[in-house]
Scaffold this motif. Structure first.
Motif, mmCIF file in Angstrom:
data_model
loop_
_atom_site.group_PDB
_atom_site.id
_atom_site.type_symbol
_atom_site.label_atom_id
_atom_site.label_comp_id
_atom_site.label_asym_id
_atom_site.label_seq_id
_atom_site.Cartn_x
_atom_site.Cartn_y
_atom_site.Cartn_z
ATOM 1 N N LEU A 222 32.531 42.471 -152.921
ATOM 2 C CA LEU A 222 33.647 43.263 -152.406
ATOM 3 C C LEU A 222 34.914 42.417 -152.360
ATOM 4 C CD1 LEU A 222 31.996 45.224 -149.466
ATOM 5 C CD2 LEU A 222 33.014 46.191 -151.518
ATOM 6 N N MET A 223 34.782 41.173 -151.860
ATOM 7 C CA MET A 223 35.963 40.340 -151.696
ATOM 8 C C MET A 223 36.539 39.905 -153.042
ATOM 9 S SD MET A 223 35.557 38.499 -148.075
ATOM 10 C CE MET A 223 34.539 37.109 -148.353
ATOM 11 N N LEU A 224 35.645 39.728 -154.044
ATOM 12 C CA LEU A 224 36.132 39.410 -155.389
ATOM 13 C C LEU A 224 37.058 40.517 -155.885
ATOM 14 C CD1 LEU A 224 33.156 38.030 -157.526
ATOM 15 C CD2 LEU A 224 35.286 36.875 -156.990
ATOM 16 N N HIS A 225 36.797 41.734 -155.437
ATOM 17 C CA HIS A 225 37.616 42.864 -155.855
ATOM 18 C C HIS A 225 38.760 43.117 -154.890
ATOM 19 C CE1 HIS A 225 34.117 43.753 -158.419
ATOM 20 N NE2 HIS A 225 35.011 44.316 -159.189
ATOM 21 N N GLY A 226 38.953 42.216 -153.947
ATOM 22 C CA GLY A 226 40.065 42.364 -153.021
ATOM 23 C C GLY A 226 39.830 43.387 -151.929
ATOM 24 N N SER B 36 33.558 31.879 -166.129
ATOM 25 C CA SER B 36 34.419 32.972 -166.580
ATOM 26 C C SER B 36 35.350 33.478 -165.481
ATOM 27 C CB SER B 36 33.558 34.127 -167.096
ATOM 28 O OG SER B 36 32.857 34.706 -166.018
ATOM 29 N N VAL B 37 35.007 33.265 -164.221
ATOM 30 C CA VAL B 37 35.818 33.847 -163.149
ATOM 31 C C VAL B 37 37.176 33.155 -163.033
ATOM 32 C CG1 VAL B 37 35.940 34.316 -160.686
ATOM 33 C CG2 VAL B 37 33.798 34.597 -161.900
ATOM 34 N N ASN B 38 37.172 31.821 -162.959
ATOM 35 C CA ASN B 38 38.433 31.093 -162.780
ATOM 36 C C ASN B 38 38.737 30.146 -163.924
ATOM 37 O OD1 ASN B 38 39.043 32.164 -160.253
ATOM 38 N ND2 ASN B 38 37.705 30.705 -159.230
ATOM 39 N N LEU C 155 33.099 41.321 -161.849
ATOM 40 C CA LEU C 155 34.565 41.291 -161.837
ATOM 41 C C LEU C 155 35.152 42.263 -162.841
ATOM 42 C CD1 LEU C 155 36.172 37.773 -161.539
ATOM 43 C CD2 LEU C 155 36.630 39.845 -160.246
ATOM 44 N N GLY C 156 34.442 42.450 -163.958
ATOM 45 C CA GLY C 156 34.942 43.338 -164.985
ATOM 46 C C GLY C 156 34.746 44.807 -164.643
#
Lengths: 166, 502
Positions: B337-341, B406-408, B53-54
């Motif tokens: 990919l979806m985590l990054h929209g 850490s994500v949510n 995510l980072g």
């Protein structure tokens, strides 16, 4: 083994049933205009059919072999012990306790405790080594995640004790 | 040549210092998990998912591609030297690779494995480039019925290839689809199966599910395995060079393996693993001296090692072109990919060409790095094997927990992680494959939307799924795949000997 399979089939069957009960509260819609409950109802039905297909031969085979005792009841005598071995079970309990305590007690204390517990469960060297490695790796992950990557991990009294003094 | 100029552009992106660093990191982590038994590329990607995510989305993709490739390289090292397959795609390499090592040809086997991995990797990237572009262009004409049909076909093929009982796999598929319906219904906006928890309104997050099913469950299962102590075979530098005879026997196997690997890779299922078996039996059948197989035949190292690397490129095709992952590892890549929209699909190559071409270019670079790094670092990687498991596993658990949280910053996600960890562990014990479930979970929402849209267009007539040429063909193939083994079993009533040896 047979008993395990019958139990797992029953669990899937029950899941299908509960799921259908849940989807009955959603509107089914029509074939032309399927509602939010359309697919769930079908999925639940398919699940029940599949689990039944899985269950029936297990029961038939169980009785055909002339197994003593009724199939599908009791779980004391599964061959090869319980499904989850003792060490894994202990770790899972540790994980559950970790999640329960994570917010109230903070990252440092829960992480050290969980690591220490896991090292002991897996018989890593001796308790002094276990504690040492648990403390050091927690400290490293704190520096890495909280200080460097700025991940907001929950604070507890160990954090306030340490950073309150400093 | 449009492809060439785009590829060159991709190289210019991938060669930036930061991206090179991520390619190197991916290759390194991949080799590491390839060497370590217990943890495979899938588990590693699942565990690292939250940490991507980072990163920028391109960097995340470069990292994951590196891990996937690296694991294929790393797995061969321990197979040859220690007779321990680091991951399941290297099981076949053990058979003859270790026998070669016992005859003192370990160095040659390692070199051939690395070279064939490199050639196959490169060839399959070329295949990926052309196939993905062509497929994406075709896919632009697809409507909801086609997407639904592809989903159905994918799930059927995956379930029948995963091995074990098709019935059990089908149950897992339905279970995955059921989990996928939790959350807000996209079309009507209604909450479904949230049990009054508002956090579940967004659905059950893929990330903790994948990390639980693959990461935590893998850790729990490998706790049970007793450590296999192998004596390491020492390799001298000058032994690394295969003889002319060994090269001569390898070339054919490498190219056949690449070909088999790429096309098996296109299919749903644990394709790298299946491709190695396919290549092994092909080589054995074609060989002039099949009696050497199992006693150190070099073709049996070159072919499968080429195949598992080529399968990686093949597996990326449906993901990049259709946005549909056909393997569990690709499901995790899709998750990233979806985590990054980014929603992959046929339009992605047009809207995000930089992403696609940078990833393709980074695969070339990653393969080259692995070829160069692999052989000199063999000693280092095998000594990593000596890291005690009971030190490593607890640390992996903590990394997973922190990563998911850490994500949510959600404790609910931690519960999902643990629950699916237990489920994954128990399912495996009972002989239920988790891969069909994960795939169903990922493509479930897409399939439901496509189905309902199609039904609206069809005015409620489901037979139109079969009368439309493309969706009809896809569904017919799916039914054939499902019915064919049943018919064959009824006719034969006896497991064939070929299947037994595989």
């Amino acid at each position: 083994m047979r008993k395990r399979e019958i139990i797992s089939a029953l669990v899937f069957l029950a899941a299908g049933g509960i799921y259908i009960a849940g989807s009955s509260r959603l509107s089914f819609g029509t074939a032309e205009q399927p509602g939010p409950g359309f697919i769930p109802t079908i999925l639940g039905l398919v699940m029940i059919v599949l689990s039944a297909l899985y269950l029936v031969p297990q029961i038939l085979r169980g009785t055909a072999r002339g197994n003593a005792g009724s199939a599908g009841s009791g779980k004391q005598e599964g061959s090869g012990g319980s499904i989850i071995p003792r060490k894994s079970l202990a770790i899972l309990v540790g994980l559950a306790l970790f999640v329960l305590a994570f917010k109230p007690l903070g990252f440092l204390l829960t992480s050290i405790s969980l690591l220490f517990a896991m090292f002991r469960i897996t018989e890593y060297r001796n308790w002094a080594w276990s504690l040492g490695v648990a403390v050091i790796s927690t400290a490293i992950s704190y520096l890495l995640f909280v200080t460097w990557l700025k991940v907001p991990l929950p604070d507890g009294f160990l954090e306030s004790l340490l950073f309150g003094v400093l | 040549m449009d492809v060439i100029s785009q590829l060159l552009h991709g190289f210019s992106l991938a060669l930036s210092p930061v991206n090179l660093l991520y390619a190197l990191a991916g290759a390194f982590v991949g080799t590491l998990v390839g060497v370590l038994p217990g943890l495979g590329p899938l588990g590693a990607m699942a565990i690292l998912l939250s940490y991507t995510l980072g990163l920028e989305v391109t960097q995340a993709m470069i990292l994951f591609a590196g891990i996937y490739y690296g694991a294929m390289y790393g797995g061969s090292t321990t197979s040859i030297l220690l007779n321990i397959p680091g991951e399941s795609a290297s099981v076949v390499t053990c058979i003859d690779g270790f026998q070669m090592a016992r005859k003192g040809r370990a160095g040659a086997a390692l070199t051939v494995a690395a070279v064939s991995s490199f050639i196959a990797g490169t060839l399959s990237i070329i295949g990926l480039m052309f196939m993905a572009s062509a497929l994406a262009e075709t896919a632009l004409k697809f409507g909801p019925p086609e997407y639904f049909a592809i989903g159905v076909l994918g799930l059927i093929v995956l379930s029948s290839l995963t091995g074990g009982s098709i019935l059990k796999s089908a149950m897992m598929v339905v279970a995955g689809l059921m989990v996928a319906t939790v959350g807000t219904d996209i079309i009507s906006g209604k909450m479904r199966f949230t049990f009054g928890l508002t956090q579940l309104g967004q659905g059950i997050e893929f990330l903790p599910v994948a990390m639980g099913l693959f990461g935590i469950a893998e850790v729990l299962s490998s706790l049970e395995e007793t450590a296999t102590e192998g004596s390491l075979i020492k390799v001298k530098w000058r032994d690394l060079l295969p003889t002319r005879e060994e090269w001569r026997r390898s070339w054919g196997a490498i190219f056949r393996g690449s070909f088999i690997g790429f096309f098996v890779g296109l299919l749903p299922g644990p394709s790298p693993v299946i491709s190695t078996f396919a290549s092994y039996s092909a080589e054995k059948r074609l060989s002039k001296h099949p009696e050497e197989f199992g006693k150190g035949a070099i073709e049996a190292v070159a072919g499968p090692e080429a195949a598992n690397n080529a399968a990686v490129g093949g597996a990326y095709v449906p993901l990049m072109a259709l946005g549909i992952p056909f393997t569990p590892a690709m499901a995790v890549v899709l998750g990233a990919l979806m985590l990054h929209g980014v929603t992959p699909g046929p339009l992605m190559m047009q809207t995000k060409p930089d992403l696609f071409w940078a990833v393709v270019a980074s695969m070339y670079i990653g393969n080259f790095m692995l070829l160069v790094l692999n052989l000199p670092l063999v000693g280092m990687f095998t000594s990593i094997l000596k890291t005690p498991k009971n030190l490593l596993l607890p640390l992996i658990v903590i990394i997973s927990l922190v990563g998911v949280y850490s994500v949510n910053s959600s404790v609910l996600d931690l519960w999902v992680l643990i629950i699916f960890g237990i489920l994954g562990f128990v399912f495996r014990k009972l002989g239920f494959e988790v891969a069909p479930m994960v795939l169903a979970l990922v493509i479930g929402p897409m399939m439901e939307t496509a189905f309902r849209q199609s039904m609206m267009v069809f005015k409620g007539d489901p037979t139109k799924f079969f009368t439309r040429p493309l969706s009809g063909t896809l569904l017919a193939v799916g039914i054939l795949v499902l019915v064919f083994p049943m018919i064959r079993r009824l006719l034969a009533r006896k497991p064939s000997s070929v299947e037994r040896t595989l």
